[in-house]
Design an enzyme around this catalytic site. Structure first.
Site, PDB file in Angstrom:
ATOM      1  N   GLU A  21       9.710 -28.600 -29.641  1.00  0.00           N
ATOM      2  CA  GLU A  21       9.622 -29.830 -30.432  1.00  0.00           C
ATOM      3  C   GLU A  21      10.290 -30.987 -29.686  1.00  0.00           C
ATOM      4  O   GLU A  21       9.794 -32.107 -29.691  1.00  0.00           O
ATOM      5  CB  GLU A  21      10.312 -29.655 -31.786  1.00  0.00           C
ATOM      6  CG  GLU A  21       9.606 -28.702 -32.721  1.00  0.00           C
ATOM      7  CD  GLU A  21      10.345 -28.570 -34.021  1.00  0.00           C
ATOM      8  OE1 GLU A  21       9.843 -29.095 -35.038  1.00  0.00           O
ATOM      9  OE2 GLU A  21      11.435 -27.946 -34.041  1.00  0.00           O
ATOM     10  N   LYS A  99       7.706 -34.869 -41.908  1.00  0.00           N
ATOM     11  CA  LYS A  99       7.332 -34.122 -40.707  1.00  0.00           C
ATOM     12  C   LYS A  99       6.076 -33.345 -41.100  1.00  0.00           C
ATOM     13  O   LYS A  99       6.152 -32.303 -41.749  1.00  0.00           O
ATOM     14  CB  LYS A  99       8.469 -33.186 -40.319  1.00  0.00           C
ATOM     15  CG  LYS A  99       8.273 -32.467 -39.018  1.00  0.00           C
ATOM     16  CD  LYS A  99       9.530 -31.648 -38.709  1.00  0.00           C
ATOM     17  CE  LYS A  99       9.504 -31.096 -37.320  1.00  0.00           C
ATOM     18  NZ  LYS A  99      10.764 -30.404 -36.996  1.00  0.00           N
TER      19      LYS A  99
END
Length: 123
Positions: A21, A99
């Site tokens: 990420e 997110k």
């Protein structure tokens, strides 16, 4: 108090717990709800009497696209703090960070953190 909203700003950041990420990054959606007195701006039609939302957007962009956080809670907290620090006219800010694609096997619209921070009497 009056309200100014910047809704669902699409930004790209490298936040998350997993190394991929932080390396690859992903899209985040950020919404800001600002509580302030807009009456003088409404009466005078002068930008100096309000908060320039283009500047607020630039601040949010710099935070989201800046140094990575492990948690979107920390990202939201930093955004709230930076907004209150930058604009004395803002008495309260609500930050919503979405997110949309966390890195695990789930089908949903994403995870959202929403927090509200108020200016303290000593601020």
């Amino acid at each position: 108090m009056d309200t100014m909203k910047l809704e669902r700003i699409q930004l790209y950041g490298k936040h998350g717990v997993y190394p991929e990420e932080n390396r690859l990054g992903q899209r985040f959606y950020v919404s800001l709800e600002l509580k302030l007195d807009l009456s003088e701006a409404g009466r005078t039609d002068e930008l100096e009497r309000t908060v320039n939302y283009a500047e607020v957007y630039a601040l949010a962009k710099s935070v989201v696209e800046g140094e990575p956080f492990k948690l979107i809670e920390a990202l939201a907290e930093t955004l709230a703090t930076r907004v209150l620090d930058a604009y004395a006219k803002i008495q309260e800010v609500t930050v919503r960070v979405v997110k949309p694609h966390p890195p695990f096997d789930i089908v949903f619209d994403g995870v959202t953190v929403e927090l509200t921070r108020r200016r303290t009497a000593s601020s």
